[in-house]
Scaffold this motif. Sequence first.
Motif, PDB file in Angstrom:
ATOM      1  N   SER A  35      -0.741   8.295  -2.770  1.00 50.60           N
ATOM      2  CA  SER A  35       0.545   8.774  -2.236  1.00 50.60           C
ATOM      3  C   SER A  35       1.636   8.788  -3.302  1.00 50.60           C
ATOM      4  N   GLY A  36       1.280   9.301  -4.463  1.00 54.53           N
ATOM      5  CA  GLY A  36       2.264   9.460  -5.527  1.00 54.53           C
ATOM      6  C   GLY A  36       2.452   8.232  -6.391  1.00 54.53           C
ATOM      7  N   PHE A  37       1.813   7.117  -5.997  1.00 58.78           N
ATOM      8  CA  PHE A  37       1.933   5.840  -6.717  1.00 58.78           C
ATOM      9  C   PHE A  37       1.612   6.013  -8.206  1.00 58.78           C
ATOM     10  N   ILE A  38       0.469   6.685  -8.477  1.00 56.13           N
ATOM     11  CA  ILE A  38      -0.002   6.819  -9.862  1.00 56.13           C
ATOM     12  C   ILE A  38       0.940   7.678 -10.701  1.00 56.13           C
ATOM     13  N   TYR A  39       1.643   8.554 -10.039  1.00 54.30           N
ATOM     14  CA  TYR A  39       2.625   9.397 -10.729  1.00 54.30           C
ATOM     15  C   TYR A  39       3.936   8.630 -10.921  1.00 54.30           C
ATOM     16  N   ASN A  40       4.394   8.041  -9.833  1.00 54.18           N
ATOM     17  CA  ASN A  40       5.756   7.487  -9.842  1.00 54.18           C
ATOM     18  C   ASN A  40       5.884   6.147 -10.570  1.00 54.18           C
ATOM     19  N   LEU A  41       4.930   5.228 -10.336  1.00 50.50           N
ATOM     20  CA  LEU A  41       5.132   3.872 -10.866  1.00 50.50           C
ATOM     21  C   LEU A  41       5.258   3.811 -12.398  1.00 50.50           C
ATOM     22  N   PHE A  47       6.733  -6.236  -2.982  1.00 51.18           N
ATOM     23  CA  PHE A  47       5.973  -5.016  -3.222  1.00 51.18           C
ATOM     24  C   PHE A  47       4.531  -5.435  -3.498  1.00 51.18           C
ATOM     25  N   VAL A  48       3.602  -4.882  -2.758  1.00 48.81           N
ATOM     26  CA  VAL A  48       2.193  -5.197  -2.964  1.00 48.81           C
ATOM     27  C   VAL A  48       1.391  -3.911  -3.013  1.00 48.81           C
ATOM     28  N   SER A  49       0.730  -3.695  -4.146  1.00 51.33           N
ATOM     29  CA  SER A  49      -0.206  -2.578  -4.210  1.00 51.33           C
ATOM     30  C   SER A  49      -1.527  -3.105  -3.696  1.00 51.33           C
ATOM     31  N   ALA A  50      -1.734  -3.031  -2.423  1.00 49.75           N
ATOM     32  CA  ALA A  50      -2.890  -3.681  -1.803  1.00 49.75           C
ATOM     33  C   ALA A  50      -4.173  -2.879  -1.980  1.00 49.75           C
ATOM     34  N   PHE A  51      -4.037  -1.684  -2.489  1.00 48.80           N
ATOM     35  CA  PHE A  51      -5.176  -0.760  -2.498  1.00 48.80           C
ATOM     36  C   PHE A  51      -6.432  -1.352  -3.140  1.00 48.80           C
ATOM     37  N   ILE A  52      -6.244  -1.956  -4.338  1.00 46.30           N
ATOM     38  CA  ILE A  52      -7.403  -2.383  -5.125  1.00 46.30           C
ATOM     39  C   ILE A  52      -8.179  -3.485  -4.378  1.00 46.30           C
ATOM     40  N   ASN A  53      -7.467  -4.228  -3.535  1.00 43.49           N
ATOM     41  CA  ASN A  53      -8.113  -5.322  -2.801  1.00 43.49           C
ATOM     42  C   ASN A  53      -9.129  -4.824  -1.778  1.00 43.49           C
ATOM     43  N   SER A 111      -1.041  -2.189 -10.497  1.00 47.99           N
ATOM     44  CA  SER A 111      -2.075  -1.448  -9.761  1.00 47.99           C
ATOM     45  C   SER A 111      -3.402  -2.186  -9.735  1.00 47.99           C
ATOM     46  N   VAL A 112      -3.790  -2.733 -10.878  1.00 51.28           N
ATOM     47  CA  VAL A 112      -5.140  -3.296 -10.995  1.00 51.28           C
ATOM     48  C   VAL A 112      -5.170  -4.789 -10.648  1.00 51.28           C
ATOM     49  N   LEU A 113      -4.223  -5.547 -11.185  1.00 49.88           N
ATOM     50  CA  LEU A 113      -4.244  -6.985 -10.911  1.00 49.88           C
ATOM     51  C   LEU A 113      -3.691  -7.289  -9.522  1.00 49.88           C
ATOM     52  N   GLY A 114      -2.841  -6.392  -9.035  1.00 45.84           N
ATOM     53  CA  GLY A 114      -2.427  -6.453  -7.637  1.00 45.84           C
ATOM     54  C   GLY A 114      -1.538  -7.627  -7.268  1.00 45.84           C
ATOM     55  N   LYS A 115      -0.911  -8.263  -8.251  1.00 48.38           N
ATOM     56  CA  LYS A 115      -0.048  -9.395  -7.942  1.00 48.38           C
ATOM     57  C   LYS A 115       1.226  -8.918  -7.225  1.00 48.38           C
ATOM     58  N   PRO A 116       1.581  -9.552  -6.127  1.00 46.90           N
ATOM     59  CA  PRO A 116       2.796  -9.136  -5.416  1.00 46.90           C
ATOM     60  C   PRO A 116       4.041  -9.310  -6.284  1.00 46.90           C
ATOM     61  N   GLY A 149       0.822  -1.205   0.000  1.00 47.59           N
ATOM     62  CA  GLY A 149       0.000   0.000   0.000  1.00 47.59           C
ATOM     63  C   GLY A 149       0.853   1.251   0.000  1.00 47.59           C
ATOM     64  N   ALA A 150       0.561   2.138   0.957  1.00 47.01           N
ATOM     65  CA  ALA A 150       1.329   3.385   1.027  1.00 47.01           C
ATOM     66  C   ALA A 150       2.798   3.127   1.343  1.00 47.01           C
TER      67      ALA A 150
END
Lengths: 260, 257
Positions: free
Chosen positions: A143-149, A130-136, A162-167, A110-111
Amino acid sequence: MGKEFQTIKYEEYSGVATITLNRPSAYNAFTEGMNYEVTRALKQATKNDDVRCIVFTGEGKAFCAGQDLQGVDENTNHATFLRKRYHPMLKAIKETPKPVVAAVNGTAAGAGMSLALACDFRLVQPQAKFVSAFINIGLIPDSGFIYNLPRIVGYAKAMEISVLGKPITGEEAYGLGLATEVVPQDEWDKQVEAFTQKLASMPTKAVALVKRYMMDGMHSDYQDVLESEAQAQRIAGLSNDHQEGIQAFKEKREPNFIGK
Amino acid sequence: MSNQYIEAFVEDKIGVIQLNRPEVLNALNRQMVDEIVEKLEQYDESEDVRVMMIKGNDKAFAAGADIEEMMDETPLTMELADPFAVWDHITLINKPIIASVNGVALGGGFELALHCDLIVAGESSKFGFPEVQLGVMPGAGGTQLLTKAIGERKALEWIWLGEQMEAREALKLGAINRVVADELVFEESFRLAKQLANQAPISIRLIKESVKAAKDMTLMDGMNLERKNFYLTFASEDQKEGMKAFTEKRSPSFKGV
């Protein structure tokens, strides 16, 4: 110095400021206090001329599990939450002229992943995730994820993550260009120190100018970036470290940069 | 008169005014404004000066007006002293004025910048009108000059909120001309000033008069003024030199007559 902080540890040693997220029992998840303390620590490191590199790491097994969900309920206004707590911290990372390293010792979720993405370099352990846990939980990565990644790995991969959220494991992160180095656990402390010490002995002014213009250059006009380069090179050209670099080259010795 | 709150020097035909109250971030008091205006008027008449520049220091261009000086004023003491009237003199200056902005330009400091013709600012500089937070409002031209620069809606938003705006945003809105590296604000402003100083001074002067007229005159009056000014340039030696140099494929050398 560390006693001023409750949720983090802050140390300055030999040109490197280390900010250790220090809530190991909660996998170093962010609380409001931790957001503010990290921001304050970044400002402290920025002000101190002796600090020439800043490194984030986590105490215990995790790097950072993201926002502590105990602090979120149905009354939370997520926008206010971000503007007040996270944005000052993220702006401080972006605006500090010093290179910032995320030493990702374990899970960054997440953040916590956002924090690692906001840094200029990432060192990872092979088993770190690294896990983008947000979508779950029905949220968007913030927190800048959408800009930086997408700027780091490109749009297609960023969308998948971001969307499929696979670690993503440490090894995979390296393959994606997300991690600078993969360091085995038994060499971790030594190699993190070597990497950050190396950064701290570089021509810090020039490093700062690269940091200042490269990321934003990815969405600027070519002409504008050329002009920024001209100005940045003028500044670097006036620095002590440039003179030292030239002198050392002539004398066939290693340069001794002072960061100015 | 010796200056207490500014420093001034001329270099390469650029007349520089450096605001010099660093201990209060160059907050403008009345004497300081008087000194600025007087120096601008001197430069306007001086043959050694073709372009003027107002600059602050690294931390601030100017952080507003001196609040302590104002706290105990009444409407009548202000009406009688009319402290903002002297600012109108800046409007009458004929030569180009460049504001070279590092750090903050707030309140009266922003108004001073807006009184200049061009504004060059550092990347981390900030502009704003905090007056609303003190229960007052801009009084030295802020509501007028900013509105003419960026339009009504954005001006209202900016002045109502009283927030500081970053240089990039100010650039986007057309409130300022150029954003440059903080370290190079003076150098880049000076480079621009030198470019202007090498142009034909009569042209520069009449262009300023004509462009400024566009804001206040009807279109026909403005067109008429422009036309007359165009004809007037033909009275100058520089017009002959400029056209001759063009046909001879060389760079002109302008004398200002």
